[in-house]
Design a protein around this motif. Structure first.
Motif, PDB file in Angstrom:
ATOM      1  N   MET A   1       0.850  -1.202   0.000  1.00  0.00           N
ATOM      2  CA  MET A   1       0.000   0.000   0.000  1.00  0.00           C
ATOM      3  C   MET A   1       0.873   1.235   0.000  1.00  0.00           C
ATOM      4  N   GLN A   2       0.528   2.202  -0.790  1.00  0.00           N
ATOM      5  CA  GLN A   2       1.301   3.423  -0.879  1.00  0.00           C
ATOM      6  C   GLN A   2       1.158   4.246   0.385  1.00  0.00           C
ATOM      7  N   SER A   3       2.176   5.063   0.634  1.00  0.00           N
ATOM      8  CA  SER A   3       2.077   5.939   1.788  1.00  0.00           C
ATOM      9  C   SER A   3       1.203   7.127   1.453  1.00  0.00           C
ATOM     10  N   THR A   4       0.672   7.762   2.484  1.00  0.00           N
ATOM     11  CA  THR A   4      -0.212   8.908   2.262  1.00  0.00           C
ATOM     12  C   THR A   4       0.095   9.989   3.276  1.00  0.00           C
ATOM     13  N   ASN A   5      -0.318  11.203   2.993  1.00  0.00           N
ATOM     14  CA  ASN A   5      -0.218  12.300   3.941  1.00  0.00           C
ATOM     15  C   ASN A   5      -1.308  13.302   3.600  1.00  0.00           C
ATOM     16  N   ASP A   6      -1.350  14.410   4.332  1.00  0.00           N
ATOM     17  CA  ASP A   6      -2.414  15.390   4.125  1.00  0.00           C
ATOM     18  C   ASP A   6      -2.395  15.959   2.711  1.00  0.00           C
ATOM     19  N   SER A   7      -1.201  16.089   2.114  1.00  0.00           N
ATOM     20  CA  SER A   7      -1.146  16.657   0.769  1.00  0.00           C
ATOM     21  C   SER A   7      -1.830  15.751  -0.237  1.00  0.00           C
ATOM     22  N   ASP A   8      -1.760  14.423  -0.023  1.00  0.00           N
ATOM     23  CA  ASP A   8      -2.484  13.505  -0.898  1.00  0.00           C
ATOM     24  C   ASP A   8      -3.969  13.813  -0.861  1.00  0.00           C
ATOM     25  N   ILE A   9      -4.523  13.894   0.345  1.00  0.00           N
ATOM     26  CA  ILE A   9      -5.954  14.095   0.510  1.00  0.00           C
ATOM     27  C   ILE A   9      -6.380  15.433  -0.069  1.00  0.00           C
ATOM     28  N   GLU A  10      -5.550  16.471   0.116  1.00  0.00           N
ATOM     29  CA  GLU A  10      -5.908  17.797  -0.371  1.00  0.00           C
ATOM     30  C   GLU A  10      -5.829  17.889  -1.892  1.00  0.00           C
TER      31      GLU A  10
ATOM     32  N   ILE B   1       0.738   9.921  11.033  1.00  0.00           N
ATOM     33  CA  ILE B   1       0.895  11.223  11.676  1.00  0.00           C
ATOM     34  C   ILE B   1       2.217  11.837  11.249  1.00  0.00           C
ATOM     35  N   ARG B   2       2.336  13.144  11.510  1.00  0.00           N
ATOM     36  CA  ARG B   2       3.564  13.900  11.258  1.00  0.00           C
ATOM     37  C   ARG B   2       4.078  13.680   9.844  1.00  0.00           C
ATOM     38  N   ARG B   3       3.163  13.857   8.864  1.00  0.00           N
ATOM     39  CA  ARG B   3       3.501  13.777   7.436  1.00  0.00           C
ATOM     40  C   ARG B   3       4.191  12.471   7.079  1.00  0.00           C
ATOM     41  N   GLY B   4       3.736  11.381   7.684  1.00  0.00           N
ATOM     42  CA  GLY B   4       4.211  10.059   7.315  1.00  0.00           C
ATOM     43  C   GLY B   4       5.407   9.560   8.089  1.00  0.00           C
ATOM     44  N   THR B   5       5.870  10.312   9.096  1.00  0.00           N
ATOM     45  CA  THR B   5       7.042   9.874   9.847  1.00  0.00           C
ATOM     46  C   THR B   5       6.720   8.776  10.852  1.00  0.00           C
ATOM     47  N   GLU B   6       5.446   8.592  11.188  1.00  0.00           N
ATOM     48  CA  GLU B   6       5.072   7.514  12.101  1.00  0.00           C
ATOM     49  C   GLU B   6       3.735   6.942  11.658  1.00  0.00           C
ATOM     50  N   VAL B   7       3.665   5.608  11.667  1.00  0.00           N
ATOM     51  CA  VAL B   7       2.488   4.908  11.161  1.00  0.00           C
ATOM     52  C   VAL B   7       2.060   3.856  12.170  1.00  0.00           C
ATOM     53  N   CYS B   8       0.745   3.733  12.343  1.00  0.00           N
ATOM     54  CA  CYS B   8       0.165   2.689  13.185  1.00  0.00           C
ATOM     55  C   CYS B   8      -0.813   1.894  12.318  1.00  0.00           C
TER      56      CYS B   8
ATOM     57  N   GLU C   1       2.807   3.421  24.547  1.00  0.00           N
ATOM     58  CA  GLU C   1       3.370   4.745  24.314  1.00  0.00           C
ATOM     59  C   GLU C   1       2.932   5.284  22.949  1.00  0.00           C
ATOM     60  N   GLN C   2       2.947   4.431  21.929  1.00  0.00           N
ATOM     61  CA  GLN C   2       2.480   4.866  20.615  1.00  0.00           C
ATOM     62  C   GLN C   2       0.985   5.184  20.658  1.00  0.00           C
ATOM     63  N   HIS C   3       0.235   4.394  21.392  1.00  0.00           N
ATOM     64  CA  HIS C   3      -1.200   4.635  21.520  1.00  0.00           C
ATOM     65  C   HIS C   3      -1.439   6.033  22.117  1.00  0.00           C
TER      66      HIS C   3
ATOM     67  N   ARG D   1       0.641   8.633  21.992  1.00  0.00           N
ATOM     68  CA  ARG D   1       1.059   9.657  21.037  1.00  0.00           C
ATOM     69  C   ARG D   1      -0.012   9.874  19.959  1.00  0.00           C
ATOM     70  N   PHE D   2      -0.561   8.797  19.460  1.00  0.00           N
ATOM     71  CA  PHE D   2      -1.554   8.918  18.398  1.00  0.00           C
ATOM     72  C   PHE D   2      -2.842   9.558  18.912  1.00  0.00           C
ATOM     73  N   ALA D   3      -3.175   9.307  20.175  1.00  0.00           N
ATOM     74  CA  ALA D   3      -4.410   9.863  20.728  1.00  0.00           C
ATOM     75  C   ALA D   3      -4.300  11.357  20.983  1.00  0.00           C
ATOM     76  N   ASN D   4      -3.074  11.879  21.020  1.00  0.00           N
ATOM     77  CA  ASN D   4      -2.887  13.296  21.331  1.00  0.00           C
ATOM     78  C   ASN D   4      -2.235  14.078  20.192  1.00  0.00           C
ATOM     79  N   VAL D   5      -2.210  13.505  19.001  1.00  0.00           N
ATOM     80  CA  VAL D   5      -1.458  14.132  17.915  1.00  0.00           C
ATOM     81  C   VAL D   5      -2.227  15.245  17.227  1.00  0.00           C
ATOM     82  N   GLY D   6      -3.547  15.234  17.299  1.00  0.00           N
ATOM     83  CA  GLY D   6      -4.336  16.222  16.559  1.00  0.00           C
ATOM     84  C   GLY D   6      -4.745  15.655  15.221  1.00  0.00           C
ATOM     85  N   ARG D   7      -4.254  16.240  14.145  1.00  0.00           N
ATOM     86  CA  ARG D   7      -4.640  15.796  12.806  1.00  0.00           C
ATOM     87  C   ARG D   7      -3.976  14.471  12.454  1.00  0.00           C
ATOM     88  N   MET D   8      -4.762  13.560  11.876  1.00  0.00           N
ATOM     89  CA  MET D   8      -4.266  12.256  11.485  1.00  0.00           C
ATOM     90  C   MET D   8      -4.841  11.881  10.122  1.00  0.00           C
TER      91      MET D   8
END
Length: 252
Positions: free
Chosen positions: A1-10, A41-48, A71-73, A75-82
């Motif tokens: 599967m290809q990676s994605t970020n906010d710029s893809d969606i926009e 999150i963070r423009r593709g630098t971390e993935v769950c 710990e990852q859980h 971070r993801f719950a407090n990251v904001g935009r995902m």
């Protein structure tokens, strides 16, 4: 599967689904077929890697499996935009949320977000790569930074899709740093016109030719391509498909 970020969606508004009924049906099908969902999150630098556990229209909530790493859980719950990416019957599905909350589902860690108001559904044609013809080649013009030698350089394309292009760099001018971006690139599409975009290097392969020379193939993603630019790329891909089908019909 290809990676994605906010710029893809926009960048993919033309493939947007806004029907709530259709969105709920798609999300439920993804959950029932146990399709993996990438939470980015963070423009593709971390993935769950997650999965859809429940879709509840009454409470307007989408519940996803939580991370096995506490710990990852957190971070993801407090990251904001995902950003979220998954697929259904080979169709790529993208959506995002700014309201990610930690919760539990059947006594296991989970995330909830509001059911997205829109999502992006990309049919295979939208990101299918077409090989560009040698007889009528496609080129991209890239300007290098001064510390990389400066000046503008023209490179031939190996293939093209609505997600990006593959560049042939036989002089090894561009380098192969994954994630490096080139702004203000111009892709000249024969019989369609020029498209301006930023290109980000996603992968690199060095090829040894029959004459023992080295050629580098760089897979690059569109970062900020406009809707008009994306439409031009799709128009060119459709043109190539029609020409290929005509050749095949002539050989039949």
């Amino acid at each position: 599967m290809q990676s994605t970020n906010d710029s893809d969606i926009e960048s993919w508004h033309d493939f947007e689904v806004a029907s709530r009924k259709e969105i709920i049906a798609l999300l439920r099908s993804i959950g029932e077929k146990r399709q993996l969902v990438r939470m980015v999150i963070r423009r593709g630098t971390e993935v769950c890697v997650s999965a859809i556990l429940d879709v509840d229209p009454d409470s307007n909530t989408l519940t996803l499996d939580g991370s096995a790493d506490p710990e990852q859980h957190r971070r993801f719950a407090n990251v904001g935009r995902m950003a979220f990416e998954t697929s259904l019957d080979k169709i790529r599905i993208l959506f995002s949320s700014e309201e990610v909350q930690a919760t539990t589902f059947e006594d296991t860690p989970a995330f909830t977000i509001p059911i997205p108001e829109t999502l992006i559904r990309l049919q295979r044609r939208e990101f299918y790569r077409m090989v560009t013809p040698v007889s009528n080649p496609v080129s991209v013009v890239i300007r290098l930074a001064q510390d990389a030698g400066g000046g503008t350089h023209v490179f031939p394309l190996a293939d093209i899709s609505c997600g990006g292009i593959a560049i042939l760099d036989n002089k090894l001018v561009l380098g192969n740093t994954i994630g490096h971006s080139y702004t203000g690139c111009r892709i000249d599409l024969p019989d369609v016109g020029a498209v301006q975009t930023t290109l980000m290097i996603r992968n690199s392969v060095d090829l040894t030719l029959l004459n023992d020379k080295t050629n580098r193939r760089l897979g690059c993603a569109f970062v900020d391509i406009s809707r008009g630019g994306l439409a031009s790329v799709q128009k060119y891909i459709t043109k190539l498909e029609r020409e290929r089908n005509a050749r095949l019909a002539g050989l039949a």
